[in-house]
Design an enzyme around this catalytic site. Sequence first.
Site, PDB file in Angstrom:
ATOM      1  N   TRP A  28       0.808  -1.207   0.000  1.00  0.00           N
ATOM      2  CA  TRP A  28       0.000   0.000   0.000  1.00  0.00           C
ATOM      3  C   TRP A  28       0.847   1.265   0.000  1.00  0.00           C
ATOM      4  CZ3 TRP A  28      -5.119  -0.600  -0.948  1.00  0.00           C
ATOM      5  CH2 TRP A  28      -5.625  -1.897  -0.804  1.00  0.00           C
ATOM      6  N   GLU A  72     -37.673  -0.312 -18.384  1.00  0.00           N
ATOM      7  CA  GLU A  72     -38.579   0.003 -17.291  1.00  0.00           C
ATOM      8  C   GLU A  72     -38.959   1.479 -17.418  1.00  0.00           C
ATOM      9  OE1 GLU A  72     -38.739   0.021 -12.429  1.00  0.00           O
ATOM     10  OE2 GLU A  72     -37.329   1.206 -13.585  1.00  0.00           O
ATOM     11  N   LYS A  88      -6.069  -0.545  -5.161  1.00  0.00           N
ATOM     12  CA  LYS A  88      -6.797   0.708  -5.277  1.00  0.00           C
ATOM     13  C   LYS A  88      -5.947   1.697  -6.058  1.00  0.00           C
ATOM     14  CE  LYS A  88     -10.075   0.716  -1.412  1.00  0.00           C
ATOM     15  NZ  LYS A  88     -10.616   1.471  -0.256  1.00  0.00           N
ATOM     16  N   ASP A 141     -33.067  -0.464 -15.981  1.00  0.00           N
ATOM     17  CA  ASP A 141     -33.785   0.109 -14.860  1.00  0.00           C
ATOM     18  C   ASP A 141     -33.889   1.629 -14.997  1.00  0.00           C
ATOM     19  OD1 ASP A 141     -34.814  -0.028 -11.983  1.00  0.00           O
ATOM     20  OD2 ASP A 141     -33.142   1.372 -11.799  1.00  0.00           O
TER      21      ASP A 141
END
EC number: 2.4.1.18
Length: 827
Positions: A168, A479, A203, A424
């Site tokens: 990290w 939808e 990350k 959606d």
Amino acid sequence: MYSSCNLLSVPALGSRTPVPRRDSSSSSSSRSVTSQPTGLIFGPRKLLTNAIDISPLCIITTRKVGRFSLSAVLTGDNSTMMNVEEDTDNIGLISLDPGLEPYKDHFKYRMKRYLDQKELIEIHEGSLEEFARGYSKFGFNREEGFIVYREWLPAAQEAEVVGDFNGWNGVNHKMDKNQFGVWSIRIPDSGGNPAIPHTSRVKVRFKHGDGVWVDRIPAWIKYATQDPTRFAAPYDGVYWDPPPSERYQFKYPHPPKPKAPRVYEAHVGMSSSESRINTYREFADDVLPRIQANNYNTVQLMAVMEHSYYASFGYHVTNFFAVSSRSGTPEDLKYLIDKAHSLGLRVLMDVVHSHASNNATDGLNGFDVGQSSQDSYFHTGERGYHELWDSRLFNYSNWEVLRFLLSNLRWWLDEFQFDGFRFDGVTSMLYHHHGIDMAFTGNYNEYYSETTDVDAVIYLMLANYLIHNIWPDATIIAEDVSGMPGLCRPVSEGGIGFDYRLAMAIPDKWIDYAKNKQDEEWSMEEITRCLTNRRYTEKCIAYAESHDQAIVGDKTIAFLLMDKEMYTGMSCLTDASPVIERGIALHKMIHFITMALGGDGYLNFMGNEFGHPEWIDFPREGNDFSYDKCRRQWNLVDTDHLRYKFLNAFNRAMNLLDENVSFLASEKLIVSSRDEDDKVIVFERGDLVFVFNFHQVNTYEGYKVGCDLPGKYRVALDSDAREYGGLGRVAHDSDHFTTPEGLPGVPETNFNNRPNSFKVLSPARTCVVYYRVEEKLKETDNDKSASLTETDIGNMMLSGIISFEEASSSEDKGVDPSKELTETEAL
């Protein structure tokens, strides 16, 4: 070329007024699209006397409205005037519906926008299909001897990769930025192995303008997990690159596209009968066979994309390219889809591109560090925030947003072999007001004005074109509660390109009836109008209830009808109470008339096929984080002495009837009677005749029903049959012979505008379907020994007179009962 130039045409215009903040515990995006769900009105159809005709010969008429102002969509920040006359004069949609003529300028404008955008992509990226391979360029990818990582971070001042592989500490893994705001790094292999091991955490760390460093999960990450030992732990990106021996290899091809989708909506996590989160593999092995046994042909999976908040039902997506880790790994999901394909089931994904989770720690929102819309995935200010959903709204005019979203669609198609999507929240995308506080009346000005988000429309046109180009047999469902004309017409006609729209007004009608009206107040006219209120040439998926009606705060139809008596009155060992009798009868009728009359496909949510009691309540602080209501009680339908089995058996029979005769795909739909006094609805779908008696007590003997074709009719499906929990009052071996009505070719002299009729027994609270028996040719001396024809056997199987096993015994008579019957043969 990884350009992030903002070459799209003018941003869509219009502004939103503030709306109430969405309750964070609300789990469904679709239920909050509009505050007042209403039936959709698109202009009156051509009506026969006492009949609704939506055959291909139907004529559409629409009310005239004011002419659309082209200038309304050609002004705004950074707008560019365009010559909309070029190659956009022929709008096929208008020839289908002349009522759209006043809006021709709007269609020409958006078609020009679409064509210009597509051409720009082809010039700068090679093709739309190549543009949608962004996942092979962005995020983590393997090249010979290297791991290459790219991320679009135009607002970052510095950037580096951190993770387990470097403790990290990113000091030795700093990234370089190009002129388009794309940061990249090539990390060489170490000792012949990738420097970042498979399944290790990663990350991206970057510094924004105010000098603050932040850690974020890479936007294109393919897997993300959280520490299961820590409550509400943040997610970590996971480098997912399994060795060949661990990668799932698909074994089965896509099933063919059905004539009409019969969709089983499912949530993998809550599909276990135990109080826990179910896995992809358990769902594949335990639940998929149930779906197949009930004769569905399509599975629609919810909550596949990673979402940090479980109770969002998967609609607050944090990681768009990552499989939800709660239920397993990417390889596990591939196993599920392949297993479905092996069972003949197609799989659709519930994709959420209408908004993104507001979670900045775990999701895409974390890349917004105060930059302009041009340098962000989202709009800035009020336009970039959906207050009702507490989520972020995409800037669909941004080049890299288009790359991200289009690539996302291709990723799920290519990598996981999905057969299509259910989009959606389309209403929220189509309009700047997002459908909030809008009761759509059908006035065309509601669809084509300054409130239309043209940027989102262009994105959806590109998305549908892309999907159908990659996989022509894909099924794509929208939808949308507004019913925008052209939503389900091809892009080449000026439409948006979806295959189907969800008929969202139907479940609201049933909820209103079940909650607020006595049985004698149910209107046959109102029910019929709601179920048939859809646009000519645009297909709908009908449903009586979906996950929306099952969440806490609402009730399933079974629970609305029977409520607390479901806990005490569902045993076959005691006589059914009036409440249970009514509930079981109406549950079958509501689902079946919705299927048969409401659309061109059918949808059911997991468990509702057998009347699942109670609601869905995700684990949360308010229920002590219990999973008790976040599961499916399959034991109820599996217990032989409980009445749930009857509802399940009828659901299976409904689907089997369509499987055998394809009535859902038929364009022939004629309602010949909707009698308010008798409480009876009679209609034809294909050549089947449906009789629904909603009266609470009246049974009609010798009830006259109209039909098209003369001949002999028999029962194909009967909700009152004992195997479906009925009283067995209708004889299945009776022949019903037709009588001609009136003068041939003169409808007004016919019975209910039908040239023929026959008489039936119609018990209270039942639905019975009749099919026309195809008469045998006169036997010759050579074939007198053949006592049953293949058509006879098919008819008898349809009507339940004989089983498949009994039909199989006819093989020694020269008949092959396993041969698939054509629609004509079956009828």
